[in-house]
Design a protein around this motif. Structure first.
Motif, PDB file in Angstrom:
ATOM      1  N   SER A  24       0.832  -1.210   0.000  1.00 50.84           N
ATOM      2  CA  SER A  24       0.000   0.000   0.000  1.00 50.84           C
ATOM      3  C   SER A  24       0.863   1.254   0.000  1.00 50.84           C
ATOM      4  O   SER A  24       0.556   2.233  -0.676  1.00 50.84           O
ATOM      5  N   THR A  30      -5.393   3.664  -4.188  1.00 49.81           N
ATOM      6  CA  THR A  30      -6.372   2.786  -3.540  1.00 49.81           C
ATOM      7  C   THR A  30      -6.912   1.741  -4.509  1.00 49.81           C
ATOM      8  O   THR A  30      -7.718   0.904  -4.109  1.00 49.81           O
ATOM      9  N   LYS A  33      -7.974  -1.958  -3.628  1.00 51.47           N
ATOM     10  CA  LYS A  33      -8.197  -2.042  -2.182  1.00 51.47           C
ATOM     11  C   LYS A  33      -9.675  -1.846  -1.891  1.00 51.47           C
ATOM     12  O   LYS A  33     -10.367  -1.158  -2.613  1.00 51.47           O
ATOM     13  N   TYR A  86      -4.569   3.810   3.315  1.00 49.56           N
ATOM     14  CA  TYR A  86      -5.705   3.927   2.406  1.00 49.56           C
ATOM     15  C   TYR A  86      -6.148   5.383   2.311  1.00 49.56           C
ATOM     16  O   TYR A  86      -6.385   5.890   1.211  1.00 49.56           O
TER      17      TYR A  86
END
Length: 98
Positions: A24, A30, A33, A86
């Motif tokens: 990540s 993102t 995800k 995130y």
């Protein structure tokens, strides 16, 4: 024996989180995800920790079985780090879209 099997389960789940956090961090996006998935896992670990803290039998033997709760907390921290990434990556996605 049940606690050892539980630790093995938690360690198996937790083994992938450091790699996921690194991915990540490097990906800076993102894409791929799922925020809902991360939140479910995060709250699942919170529920597991609370379950341990409310379990009288576990708490009475805590001095010899602390490691079970340790792995729950460690995994919670890893998922929390991934959630923070995130948010960072979401902001980066928005900036890149401009």
């Amino acid at each position: 024996m049940a606690e050892i099997l539980e630790v093995i389960m938690i360690m198996s789940f937790g083994a992938s989180w450091p790699l996921n956090v690194i991915k990540s961090y490097k990906a800076r996006t993102t894409k791929g995800k799922s925020l809902a998935f991360l939140c479910l896992i995060f709250f699942g670990y919170i529920a597991g920790i609370i379950s341990k803290l409310l379990n009288e039998a576990y708490m009475m033997s805590f001095s010899s079985k602390w490691y079970v709760l340790f792995f729950y907390v460690l995994n919670l921290i890893m998922v929390g780090m991934d959630l923070c990434l995130y948010v960072r990556n979401y902001r980066l996605d928005k900036e890149n879209a401009r």
